[in-house]
Design an enzyme around this catalytic site. Structure first.
Site, short mmCIF file in Angstrom:
data_model
loop_
_atom_site.label_atom_id
_atom_site.label_comp_id
_atom_site.label_asym_id
_atom_site.label_seq_id
_atom_site.Cartn_x
_atom_site.Cartn_y
_atom_site.Cartn_z
N SER A 61 -7.31 6.84 -24.11
CA SER A 61 -6.59 7.08 -25.33
C SER A 61 -7.08 8.25 -26.25
O SER A 61 -6.44 9.27 -26.60
CB SER A 61 -6.04 5.73 -26.13
OG SER A 61 -5.51 4.84 -25.33
N THR A 64 -5.70 -2.88 -27.78
CA THR A 64 -6.10 -3.35 -26.44
C THR A 64 -6.83 -4.59 -26.04
O THR A 64 -7.18 -5.30 -27.57
CB THR A 64 -6.94 -2.47 -25.68
OG1 THR A 64 -7.03 -2.70 -24.45
CG2 THR A 64 -8.36 -2.00 -26.24
N LYS A 81 -4.22 -8.15 -28.33
CA LYS A 81 -2.87 -7.83 -28.31
C LYS A 81 -1.87 -9.07 -28.83
O LYS A 81 -0.59 -8.87 -29.28
CB LYS A 81 -2.38 -7.69 -26.67
CG LYS A 81 -2.79 -6.26 -26.34
CD LYS A 81 -2.40 -5.78 -25.10
CE LYS A 81 -3.12 -4.53 -24.56
NZ LYS A 81 -2.29 -4.23 -23.04
N ASN A 103 0.87 -3.89 -28.57
CA ASN A 103 -0.31 -2.92 -28.50
C ASN A 103 -0.12 -1.30 -29.08
O ASN A 103 -0.67 -0.62 -28.88
CB ASN A 103 -0.14 -2.47 -26.94
CG ASN A 103 0.88 -1.50 -26.41
OD1 ASN A 103 2.23 -1.85 -26.73
ND2 ASN A 103 0.60 -0.62 -25.55
N ASP A 135 3.66 -1.11 -23.58
CA ASP A 135 2.93 -1.67 -22.20
C ASP A 135 4.13 -1.96 -21.27
O ASP A 135 4.30 -1.24 -20.17
CB ASP A 135 2.31 -3.21 -22.49
CG ASP A 135 0.79 -2.42 -22.67
OD1 ASP A 135 0.41 -1.62 -22.74
OD2 ASP A 135 0.10 -3.63 -23.12
N ALA A 141 -1.76 -8.63 -22.06
CA ALA A 141 -0.94 -7.72 -20.99
C ALA A 141 -0.23 -8.54 -20.11
O ALA A 141 0.88 -7.93 -19.76
CB ALA A 141 -2.21 -6.94 -20.44
N ARG A 179 -7.31 -19.20 -14.42
CA ARG A 179 -8.60 -20.05 -13.75
C ARG A 179 -8.58 -21.34 -13.99
O ARG A 179 -9.44 -22.22 -13.50
CB ARG A 179 -9.94 -19.34 -14.17
CG ARG A 179 -10.28 -17.89 -13.87
CD ARG A 179 -11.54 -17.42 -14.39
NE ARG A 179 -11.14 -17.17 -15.88
CZ ARG A 179 -12.08 -16.61 -16.77
NH1 ARG A 179 -13.08 -16.26 -16.27
NH2 ARG A 179 -11.81 -16.40 -17.90
N GLY A 205 -3.58 1.17 -13.04
CA GLY A 205 -2.86 1.44 -13.98
C GLY A 205 -2.90 2.73 -15.11
O GLY A 205 -2.58 2.77 -16.14
#
Length: 249
Positions: free
Chosen positions: A19, A63, A67, A88, A107, A134, A154, A232
């Site tokens: 950015s 980021t 977020k 974002n 996003d 995200a 996880r 991305g």
């Protein structure tokens, strides 16, 4: 000569920022009196200090990992950001001498527009690796494209699969797999999400929100199985265009 407007990015860590380069080149080419600055903050509470110190701020990108954490610091959110539950883009609005921070989510625009050309009829179900901010934009983006998403984490949670749950049957059903985690991001390029890569086929679409490195280990291992892969970078570019439109409207 001092620039008139400041824009920037908040996150932690900010090892590599597309950015900053993108916007500063844009300002220079369009002769806009503005500068884009990386604000690497170890705690979201430090946002208050940035706002107090930099009165020329007109907009911020947000980021990892802020977020969702940034939301309590906002005065307003647009409908899309409210629905997603993640922000974002922040627009700084002056209203009768009062500063209003309004949150947006670009996003979802970047993701849907970049993945859409790769989709086929067999892409009906998707796994989203990660449950952070995200992942929320990706979830709503996939739903808008008529693809049923399922989260993978996880840690065990209700309605969420764990990596140990990813059997050959699951991988065969979910032909789209999107990585929204930072696993594999530079400098940790020898890491990748723990999925059964041997179960991937040429029917799979593997999308990594990461763009540094250009080809993550996640993408490389999937490509070896014949899967279609994408990073991305285009999403980042498209969401940057959308962020600029938000700041200027």
């Amino acid at each position: 000569m001092e620039v008139e407007q400041i824009y920037g990015l908040i996150g932690y860590p900010l090892i590599h920022s597309f950015s900053k380069t993108f916007f500063n080149e844009k300002f220079e080419s369009e002769k806009i009196s503005a500068e884009y600055i990386n604000f690497e903050i170890s705690d979201i509470s430090l946002l208050k200090e940035i706002i107090a110190e930099e009165t020329r701020l007109r907009g911020l990108n947000v980021t990892i990992p802020y977020k969702e954490a940034v939301i309590p610091y906002l005065n307003e959110m647009d409908e899309t950001a409210r629905l997603i539950g993640a922000v974002n883009v922040i627009k700084f609005i002056q209203n009768k001498g009062k500063l209003i921070l309004k949150g947006y989510n670009s996003d979802i625009i970047g993701f849907t527009d970049s993945i859409k050309p790769l989709l086929t009829r067999q892409h009906k179900y998707a796994l989203i690796l990660g449950t952070g901010g995200a992942s929320k934009a990706v979830w709503h983006g996939l739903e808008s494209l008529d693809i049923a998403p399922t989260l993978v984490s996880r840690t065990p949670k209700e309605g969420v699969l764990t990596y140990k749950d990813l059997t050959p049957e699951i991988i065969n059903k979910y032909k789209v797999i999107v990585n929204t985690t930072p696993v594999g991001m530079y400098p940790h390029v020898d890491e990748c999400p723990d999925i059964p890569y041997t179960c991937l086929t040429e029917d799979h679409l593997i999308y990594d929100l990461l763009y540094n490195p250009d080809e993550t280990l996640f993408m490389k291992k999937a490509k070896e199985r014949g899967a279609t892969v994408k990073n991305g970078l285009e999403m980042l570019l498209l969401q940057a265009f959308a962020a600029w439109d938000i700041w200027q409207k």
